[in-house]
Structures are given as C-alpha cells and as structure tokens.
Motif scaffolding. Structure first.
Motif, PDB file in Angstrom:
ATOM      1  N   GLU A 201       0.801  -1.210   0.000  1.00 35.94           N
ATOM      2  CA  GLU A 201       0.000   0.000   0.000  1.00 35.94           C
ATOM      3  C   GLU A 201       0.843   1.274   0.000  1.00 35.94           C
ATOM      4  O   GLU A 201       0.474   2.273  -0.623  1.00 35.94           O
ATOM      5  CB  GLU A 201      -0.924   0.003   1.229  1.00 35.94           C
ATOM      6  N   LEU A 209      -6.953  -0.241  -4.044  1.00 38.84           N
ATOM      7  CA  LEU A 209      -8.157  -0.952  -4.476  1.00 38.84           C
ATOM      8  C   LEU A 209      -9.424  -0.156  -4.211  1.00 38.84           C
ATOM      9  O   LEU A 209     -10.337  -0.094  -5.047  1.00 38.84           O
ATOM     10  CB  LEU A 209      -8.238  -2.309  -3.762  1.00 38.84           C
ATOM     11  N   GLU A 210      -9.472   0.499  -3.043  1.00 36.74           N
ATOM     12  CA  GLU A 210     -10.696   1.202  -2.668  1.00 36.74           C
ATOM     13  C   GLU A 210     -10.931   2.463  -3.496  1.00 36.74           C
ATOM     14  O   GLU A 210     -12.038   3.005  -3.509  1.00 36.74           O
ATOM     15  CB  GLU A 210     -10.682   1.548  -1.180  1.00 36.74           C
ATOM     16  N   ASP A 211      -9.895   2.979  -4.190  1.00 36.00           N
ATOM     17  CA  ASP A 211     -10.044   4.186  -5.003  1.00 36.00           C
ATOM     18  C   ASP A 211     -10.171   3.898  -6.487  1.00 36.00           C
ATOM     19  O   ASP A 211     -10.469   4.812  -7.278  1.00 36.00           O
ATOM     20  CB  ASP A 211      -8.833   5.105  -4.791  1.00 36.00           C
ATOM     21  N   ARG A 250      -7.894 -10.719  -5.854  1.00 37.76           N
ATOM     22  CA  ARG A 250      -8.332  -9.406  -5.361  1.00 37.76           C
ATOM     23  C   ARG A 250      -8.774  -8.505  -6.512  1.00 37.76           C
ATOM     24  O   ARG A 250      -9.755  -7.759  -6.388  1.00 37.76           O
ATOM     25  CB  ARG A 250      -7.200  -8.750  -4.569  1.00 37.76           C
ATOM     26  N   GLU A 253     -12.349  -9.304  -7.823  1.00 38.95           N
ATOM     27  CA  GLU A 253     -13.460  -8.731  -7.060  1.00 38.95           C
ATOM     28  C   GLU A 253     -13.822  -7.370  -7.631  1.00 38.95           C
ATOM     29  O   GLU A 253     -14.994  -7.051  -7.844  1.00 38.95           O
ATOM     30  CB  GLU A 253     -13.072  -8.604  -5.580  1.00 38.95           C
ATOM     31  N   LEU A 254     -12.811  -6.547  -7.858  1.00 42.12           N
ATOM     32  CA  LEU A 254     -13.031  -5.239  -8.452  1.00 42.12           C
ATOM     33  C   LEU A 254     -13.548  -5.368  -9.881  1.00 42.12           C
ATOM     34  O   LEU A 254     -14.490  -4.667 -10.287  1.00 42.12           O
ATOM     35  CB  LEU A 254     -11.731  -4.440  -8.415  1.00 42.12           C
TER      36      LEU A 254
END
Length: 472
Positions: A201, A209-211, A250, A253-254
């Motif tokens: 990160e 990932l969250e952005d 991962r 998922e996105l």
C-alpha cells in the motif's frame, strides 16, 4: 581434496567440485568452454570479443532472448486458450531496451512496454507499431502523454487522478480516443526486496483498491478515453505463483463490480517472474507459471459467474536477464584476513557499480567464472569488486573462484542482461561499456560503448570559457 567451506561464506554458497563449471540455468544455453578452457558464448570466444572491444563489455546471446520470448508467448497463449480467452505478452523494456532487442521480441510475437519518452522513441525507432506499445509510469509528463496520444500508443496505464485529467484535456484538444488501463495496488506483498515490491500500500504506483472504482468511473465519463481494463504488478524477481494467484483474486473482485456499469475487456497481471542468479536459485518454469496463473484467473471468474477477460503479462528480466554476460579484466587481487582469522580474496575488475548497480541498490547476488582459461587452483572464497571509490562497489559478493586467478585474467559475470545496462552510469567519469549481440559464431555491436571523448564533449567548460552567468 576440497578446502572446507570458509566461515565467511553464506549458508547457501557451497564449495564447488569444480570452480570452472558453468551452472545450468545461470548461463545462456550456448555457454561452453573450448579446448583451452576459455568461455565461448554462441560460438564466439570471450577472448576474441575482448581483443576487439576491450573490457568491460556486455554480451547478449540473441538466441537466448528469442527462445525465452517465444516460450513466454506460447505458454501464455496455450494457457489462455485452455481457459477460453486470449493472452498478450509485452516485453518490459525497462529491463534493457535497444532498437535491436525491440526487433527481436517483436519478431517473436511480443509487444513492448515502455515507461518514458526515451523508451518510447527507441521502440518507435525500431519500427515497433505504436498500437503494440503499452506506456507505464507514475509521473508521465504532459509532453510524454501528448507524444503517446499523437503516435497512437496502444494503451496507457494510468497511475493517478491527475494523469486522467491530463489525458482528458489532450484527447479533447486532439479529438482523439485513447485506450487506458487503470493500475491498481492489490495489497499483495511479494516475497522480494522492499525496493522491488510494487503492490504494497505505501508506495508510489497506482490506485489503492478502494479508489480504483472512482478512477474507472471518471474515465468512463471522458469521451476521449476508452477504459480497457485493470493492471497490477506485484514486484520483481518473484519465485512461485502464490502472490500472483492472490493478486488476481483481489483484482477479480473489483473487475466483477466494474462489469455492472460497463465492459472490462482486459486484465494485465504484470510481470516480475524470477530467474536464477546463482546455482541455488530455483525459478518456476515458464509453462508452470502460465498454467497456474491463468488457471487461477479462470477459477476466480467461474466462482463469480463472469467471463474470463483477455489477459496480458509483462516479463522483462525473465526474457533477457540470463542472455547477458559481462566480461571484465582482473586488475589486482589481495587476500584480506579479518579478526576471526578467516581470509577472503578481493578481486578487483575494471568495471563495477557503473555497469552493474544492482548489488549496491538491492544487495543482489551474482555468480562469476574465470573466462580466459581453465583455472587449476583450488576453489577460494572471493569477492569481486569494482574500481569505483565506494566500499559498496561490489560486483559479486560471495563466490568460489580458482586460487590461481591473477591480474590480466578475464572474468565473466552471468545474468547481466537485465537492469545492468539500463541502470549504467558514468560514476567517477567511467564510460559505459558497449553491448554486443552474439549468434551462430558471429558478433555485432548493438549499443556502442562510450569513449572519454564522449564524456568530455558534455562538459561545457572545455574548449572555451564557461557560459556567461545565467545562460543555459
């Protein structure tokens, strides 16, 4: 009788039965010794190359590059076909790029990945079709992006929100449409040096990932941008497939979430596949890498009820690393006894961190062998060092070399095809070495070596007064 392992040697380094042997997997497949014990690469003797070109000199086995490039392409194409999709392989030019190398990999059906204007121009000068290029980088300038859109680069891997807005303005002004992928930080921590891990990160590349979803949404709003998919690179010099499998999971998922609002045609899982630098390294075979990584993607897609996207991969080191061998001349030797009484031989060569910065940057380990003849001495623990004014100027940290090695001998360091020429510098005003290609008993220069005149030509204070103050 072999001497006992020295107390200074690391646990992984064992005393060889023969300090002249050429370990399989570390040297190009063509590397052999002639009747006099001299090293021969692709039918060309090291001694003859040095007589013509001097030392240091970097030698690239063309067939080794081509064979590995072809193997990657075929392995990933087969695995993708079995999974009901397609795969593209990009050669990561940052490992080492010249017009000649670019032509080799294009001949073998690969595309090319670049990450600066300079690499882009080298690829274009080689005749690479712009549509076969991918453009990386965490800080692409407006000028670099302008040039990429102008020539029609196949895909730009966007790395920040600022870059999206730069491209939006450029494509609007040019009335152009540019394909882009979004680079995502998967959070997978590759088992490699911290400087080589690129998916944790706290680092400079990509979107967390969250952005990433918000970045994709913005791209989809811009008429001049075509969202082509997701990209992730977890690091370099990675053995095994566990990290790739987890990263793919991962990203999927996105990927599945993004499909709700539009197509996500491509998934690029980067490169970073490890190679052997020493005889104890055990890299994953190419066919196994391809089969297991693609299988993981297919399984992840099946579990989510989504189609398998087109796949892309970006090997660089794994294609050209083993093809390279650097030849040096030994200048001095000395035996150093430390407080414990253990003795290490220091062997100084006429290059060093200016032509191979990796040991100083990452503590990278290399191998070495006497190249001009067969050594008759017992294996002796040695450290090969360069000529630069730095105690960290180490070429090979630990190696057993024949005890009868003397000044004037040639020394060969294998696996220098990747990141050695690319990282080369003029530290201490040492000219960068030439790069030769060898094949079928012939050699040719593919990158000219620098001369002292080249270095002096850049000094504005020579042949006249210095430029007036304020003038540049």
């Amino acid at each position: 009788m072999l001497p006992p392992a020295d107390s200074l040697a690391p646990a992984w380094l064992t005393v060889p039965e023969d300090a002249n042997d050429l370990a399989a997997g570390v040297w190009p497949a063509s590397a052999v010794r002639d009747d006099d014990g001299g090293l021969v690469l692709a039918g060309v003797s090291a001694a003859s190359l040095v007589r013509t070109h001097g030392t240091p000199v970097v030698v690239i086995d063309e067939d080794e590059v081509r064979t590995r490039a072809r193997a990657f392409r075929l392995a990933f194409e087969r695995a993708a076909s079995d999974a009901g999709t397609t795969a593209q392989v990009y050669y990561a030019g940052k490992a080492f790029l010249s017009t000649t190398v670019a032509r080799w990999v294009i001949d073998e059906g690969l595309r090319v990945d670049v990450c600066t204007r300079g690499e882009l121009e080298i690829a274009l000068a080689a005749g690479v079709a712009p549509g076969s290029l991918g453009f990386h980088g965490n800080n692409k300038s407006v000028a670099e992006l302008e040039r990429a859109v102008e020539v029609g680069v196949g895909s730009i891997i966007v790395d920040s929100a600022i870059e999206i807005e730069r491209l939006a303005a450029i494509t609007a002004r040019r009335d152009a449409v540019q394909r882009v992928l979004v680079r995502v930080i998967s959070g997978v921590h590759a088992e490699t040096h911290d400087f080589l891990a690129t998916a944790h990160e706290d680092q400079k590349f990509g979107f967390p990932l969250e952005d990433a979803a918000a970045a994709v949404a913005r791209i989809r709003e811009v008429p001049g941008l075509e969202f082509a998919g997701l990209h992730c690179h977890i690091g370099s010099q990675i053995f095994g497939v566990a990290g790739f499998r987890e990263s793919a999971s991962r990203l999927l998922e996105l990927h599945a979430a993004l499909l709700q609002d539009g197509p996500v045609p491509q998934l690029n899982l980067g490169g970073g596949f490890g190679i052997a630098y020493t005889r104890v390294d055990d890299p994953t075979p190419i066919d196994v890498l391809a089969a297991e990584i693609v299988s993981a993607v297919a399984e992840g897609c099946a579990a989510r009820g989504i189609p398998v996207p087109a796949l892309s991969f970006e090997p660089g080191r794994a294609i050209i690393g083993t093809a390279g061998v650097t030849l040096y001349e030994v200048g001095t030797t000395k035996d150093v006894t430390i407080a414990s009484g253990a003795v290490r031989r220091y062997i100084s060569v006429d290059g060093g961190m200016s032509d191979n910065a990796r040991p100083a940057l990452y503590g990278a380990q290399y191998s070495a062998r006497l190249a001009s003849r067969r050594g008759d001495g017992e294996p002796q623990l040695s450290r090969v060092v360069g000529k630069h004014c730095e105690s960290g100027d180490i070429v090979v940290d630990h190696e057993y070399l024949p005890a009868d090695l003397v000044p004037g001998d040639l020394l060969a360091v294998p696996v220098t095809g990747a990141y050695c020429v690319s990282l080369a510098s003029n530290y201490n005003h040492v000219p960068r070495p030439p790069v030769l290609a060898v094949r079928d008993g012939r050699s040719r220069v593919i990158v000219r070596g620098e001369t002292l005149d080249d270095l002096l030509s850049r000094d504005a204070g020579i042949d006249g007064a210095s430029a007036p103050e304020g003038e540049k």
